[in-house]
Write a protein that holds these residues in place. Structure first.
Motif, PDB file in Angstrom:
ATOM      1  N   LEU A 226       0.699  -1.189   0.026  1.00 45.03           N
ATOM      2  CA  LEU A 226       0.058  -0.137   0.079  1.00 45.03           C
ATOM      3  C   LEU A 226       0.666   1.208  -0.022  1.00 45.03           C
ATOM      4  O   LEU A 226       0.508   2.115  -0.590  1.00 45.03           O
ATOM      5  N   VAL A 227       1.868   1.338   0.978  1.00 45.42           N
ATOM      6  CA  VAL A 227       2.551   2.620   1.009  1.00 45.42           C
ATOM      7  C   VAL A 227       3.398   2.856   0.061  1.00 45.42           C
ATOM      8  O   VAL A 227       3.671   3.977  -0.757  1.00 45.42           O
ATOM      9  N   THR A 228       3.850   1.773  -0.631  1.00 47.31           N
ATOM     10  CA  THR A 228       4.880   1.754  -2.096  1.00 47.31           C
ATOM     11  C   THR A 228       3.998   2.178  -3.304  1.00 47.31           C
ATOM     12  O   THR A 228       4.335   3.176  -3.986  1.00 47.31           O
ATOM     13  N   PHE A 390      -4.941  -1.597 -10.812  1.00 46.31           N
ATOM     14  CA  PHE A 390      -4.942  -3.304 -10.911  1.00 46.31           C
ATOM     15  C   PHE A 390      -3.539  -3.819 -10.070  1.00 46.31           C
ATOM     16  O   PHE A 390      -3.338  -4.864  -9.845  1.00 46.31           O
ATOM     17  N   LEU A 391      -2.517  -3.069  -9.815  1.00 43.31           N
ATOM     18  CA  LEU A 391      -1.161  -3.386  -9.521  1.00 43.31           C
ATOM     19  C   LEU A 391      -1.447  -3.635  -8.095  1.00 43.31           C
ATOM     20  O   LEU A 391      -0.526  -4.766  -7.642  1.00 43.31           O
ATOM     21  N   TRP A 392      -2.153  -3.055  -7.426  1.00 41.38           N
ATOM     22  CA  TRP A 392      -2.060  -3.122  -5.864  1.00 41.38           C
ATOM     23  C   TRP A 392      -2.753  -4.780  -5.629  1.00 41.38           C
ATOM     24  O   TRP A 392      -2.230  -5.436  -4.848  1.00 41.38           O
ATOM     25  N   PRO A 393      -3.932  -5.041  -5.936  1.00 42.50           N
ATOM     26  CA  PRO A 393      -4.406  -6.248  -5.931  1.00 42.50           C
ATOM     27  C   PRO A 393      -3.446  -7.395  -6.514  1.00 42.50           C
ATOM     28  O   PRO A 393      -3.375  -8.284  -5.714  1.00 42.50           O
ATOM     29  N   ALA A 394      -3.002  -7.013  -7.635  1.00 42.24           N
ATOM     30  CA  ALA A 394      -2.084  -8.035  -8.264  1.00 42.24           C
ATOM     31  C   ALA A 394      -0.820  -8.413  -7.319  1.00 42.24           C
ATOM     32  O   ALA A 394      -0.711  -9.516  -7.015  1.00 42.24           O
ATOM     33  N   ARG A 400       5.223 -10.326  -5.597  1.00 40.64           N
ATOM     34  CA  ARG A 400       6.128  -9.192  -6.025  1.00 40.64           C
ATOM     35  C   ARG A 400       6.626  -9.774  -7.431  1.00 40.64           C
ATOM     36  O   ARG A 400       6.729  -9.205  -8.590  1.00 40.64           O
ATOM     37  N   ARG A 401       6.993 -11.091  -7.593  1.00 41.31           N
ATOM     38  CA  ARG A 401       7.953 -11.513  -8.460  1.00 41.31           C
ATOM     39  C   ARG A 401       7.284 -11.601 -10.102  1.00 41.31           C
ATOM     40  O   ARG A 401       7.667 -11.261 -10.967  1.00 41.31           O
ATOM     41  N   TRP A 402       5.801 -11.978  -9.828  1.00 41.07           N
ATOM     42  CA  TRP A 402       5.285 -12.323 -11.094  1.00 41.07           C
ATOM     43  C   TRP A 402       4.635 -11.174 -11.499  1.00 41.07           C
ATOM     44  O   TRP A 402       4.602 -10.794 -12.812  1.00 41.07           O
ATOM     45  N   CYS A 403       4.422  -9.964 -10.739  1.00 41.65           N
ATOM     46  CA  CYS A 403       3.822  -8.638 -11.187  1.00 41.65           C
ATOM     47  C   CYS A 403       4.956  -8.049 -11.842  1.00 41.65           C
ATOM     48  O   CYS A 403       5.015  -7.550 -13.033  1.00 41.65           O
ATOM     49  N   SER A 441       4.630   0.226 -13.939  1.00 46.21           N
ATOM     50  CA  SER A 441       4.372  -0.792 -12.834  1.00 46.21           C
ATOM     51  C   SER A 441       5.478  -1.600 -12.350  1.00 46.21           C
ATOM     52  O   SER A 441       5.507  -1.651 -11.092  1.00 46.21           O
ATOM     53  N   SER A 442       6.568  -1.699 -13.229  1.00 46.81           N
ATOM     54  CA  SER A 442       7.667  -2.567 -12.719  1.00 46.81           C
ATOM     55  C   SER A 442       8.483  -1.563 -11.828  1.00 46.81           C
ATOM     56  O   SER A 442       9.077  -2.029 -11.003  1.00 46.81           O
TER      57      SER A 442
END
Length: 539
Positions: A226-228, A390-394, A400-403, A441-442
């Motif tokens: 969240l904070v990130t 979508f990044l937060w729920p993902a 982390r790795r797959w995102c 995103s990355s």
């Protein structure tokens, strides 16, 4: 017991952490966003053509027809920016009605300076100091030296952050950035301006690292995502705000002041910003750590665990006895001393290099897309914001790795695809936006994952080392753009290839979702690379 065991009892993301995040850390991201890219507009190069003083009484369009030849540029006929006809313009101005436009004339370099199109910019450093034609490399040189400043600054400030604390490091960056940022507005010539921009570059992106690290170190494991996300949203909003500022302020000296002076307000937050309790514990500063932790518990309305500080002292003392050292001072060699941490450092650093290169490269590329440079930069910043939906729920569900892998591979593929549609500007713009969303995103996932992989004792140093290597990218990217100006998709092809390779290498790293932050080098060594098909780094 460590801080991750205590935070659930005193509040992992309570009133205290929220107030620090929203009042100090999120605004603290804006200086980096503004100063990283305001130079693109301070040193913008508008359309220009040779000045002919003898024709100053004649209308601009007719004057250009008389004095400036046409050239074929990227398949389009345009007035030459560096050549003029060698004619007797004094006589022409007197006999303009009888002049034969079809008469072939020798072309020469501009000899009386240039006339600049002021429809977009009132004044830039390029316009003020005539940095065109034989000097057209100067704005690129400024970006290169700005990147070199960032590379040097990250190396130096990494030691400051880990040696003296997160709080003094941030305000040191801010002071240096504000001093050189204001001085930029009063530069009397290009070389002084270049020196001041180098000074600003020393703090970019080092000043962004402290809000990242401090936000992560103040909250519990399940709130790191969240904070990130919030930090990155703030950075994207800084770029969107910058797009609006540069559209309104088109005089470079005023722009330097407007993008610097407001950040002096951040110095008033000195008393609000705490030191990282994790850093204090890692430095065995138990009294100061107890003060911060007690304040967190008090404002969050939670009771402190019984005898917690003594339990922390016992744990740290036991760790020190296992590997007795007097006052341990950590350096770069500690990142490569043990096999697991060594490979993590190498992989994180490579991915950081690709991320920094491509993120900065795509941001620099926005004005080259054609059309309105301000709108292009605005779109380049605005397309980052939807990714966070979508990044937060993902990140919370997939890890982390797959995102990280998916973001880089998708973004890289979009950049590579521009080669196939390079003559279709709308499709190229669309693919560019997809690539920018992927790298954005990355860029969110990577600092979070790196912070969770590096142990506390070298976390700031590790991130700084990775960032320093990453800053080689912004040094090279302006050169690639300059040398590849004849093929606008060349930088996208290079950046797309880097993204795909970086995304695939991210699969080697272990997942860090909901894992305790490693405190010591020994903690970091307990988790190896997650790749059974590669090699065993424990051997």
């Amino acid at each position: 017991m460590d801080l991750d065991d205590i935070l659930p009892e005193i509040g992992e993301y309570g009133r205290y952490q929220k107030s620090i995040l929203w009042l100090v850390l999120l605004p603290g991201v804006f200086p980096c966003g503004f100063h990283a890219y305001n130079q693109l507009f301070m040193a913008a190069t508008p359309e220009h053509w040779c000045k002919v003083p003898e024709l100053k009484q004649i209308q601009s369009e007719e004057s250009r027809n008389l004095s400036v030849p046409l050239e074929l540029v990227n398949g389009v006929l345009k007035y030459s920016e560096c050549k003029m006809y060698d004619r007797n313009y004094t006589d022409i101005s007197l006999t303009i009605q009888d002049f034969d436009y079809d008469n072939d004339t020798v072309q020469i370099d501009c000899k009386n300076g240039w006339i600049f199109d002021k429809s977009l910019y009132k004044q830039t450093v390029v316009m003020e100091w005539n940095l065109v034609c034989s000097k057209d490399f100067y704005p690129t040189l400024a970006l290169v030296l700005f990147g070199i400043g960032g590379l040097i600054g990250n190396y130096i400030f990494g030691y400051i952050q880990d040696g003296f604390g997160r709080k003094p490091a941030f305000f040191s960056y801010l002071l240096i950035q504000c001093i050189f940022g204001i001085a930029t507005a009063f530069a009397p010539n290009f070389w002084i301006w270049l020196t001041f921009r180098f000074g600003v570059g020393l703090t970019v992106p080092a000043i962004l690292g402290t809000p990242y690290v401090l936000a992560i170190e103040l909250v519990g494991p399940k709130y790191r995502t969240l904070v990130t996300i919030l930090i990155n949203i703030s950075y994207s909003l800084a770029l969107v705000s910058l797009a609006l500022v540069v559209w309104l302020v088109t005089e470079w000296r005023l722009l330097a002041l407007v993008t610097t002076a407001p950040f002096f307000v951040l110095f008033s937050f000195w008393c609000l910003l705490p030191e990282s309790p994790r850093w204090l514990l890692a430095q065995s500063k138990f009294s100061a750590a107890d003060s911060v932790i007690s304040k967190i518990a008090k404002i969050n309305g939670k009771p402190l665990p019984t005898n917690y500080i003594n339990l922390l002292k016992i744990k740290i003392a036991e760790e020190q006895r296992k590997k007795p050292r007097s006052k341990k001072s950590y350096g770069i060699s500690d990142l490569f001393r043990t096999p697991n941490l060594r490979w993590k450092t190498i992989i994180i650093t490579f991915i950081w290099f690709t991320n920094t290169s491509v993120y900065v490269g795509l941001s620099y590329y926005a004005p080259a897309l054609g059309g309105d440079a301000f709108l292009n930069f605005f779109l380049a910043a605005a397309v980052e914001l939807p990714t966070y939906l979508f990044l937060w729920p993902a990140m919370e569900n997939w890890g982390r790795r797959w995102c990280l892998c998916a973001s880089m591979v998708i973004g890289g593929s979009a950049c590579l695809s521009t080669f196939l549609v390079q003559h279709n500007s709308m499709v190229t713009l669309g693919l560019y936006c997809v690539g920018k969303m992927g790298i954005s995103s990355s860029y969110v996932v990577l600092p979070l994952m790196a912070s969770e992989l590096y142990p506390t004792v070298v976390r700031g140093l590790g991130i700084s080392v990775s960032t320093v290597i990453g800053m080689i990218g912004p040094v090279i990217i302006p050169l690639v753009n300059y040398l590849g100006s004849d093929m606008l998709t060349l930088p996208l092809i290079i950046m797309g290839t880097m993204l795909v390779l970086g995304g695939l290498s991210s699969l080697l790293l272990p997942e860090t979702l909901n894992q305790h932050l490693p405190q010591t080098l020994e903690d970091a060594e307990k988790t190896g690379l997650d790749c059974g098909l590669c090699f065993n780094v424990n051997q």
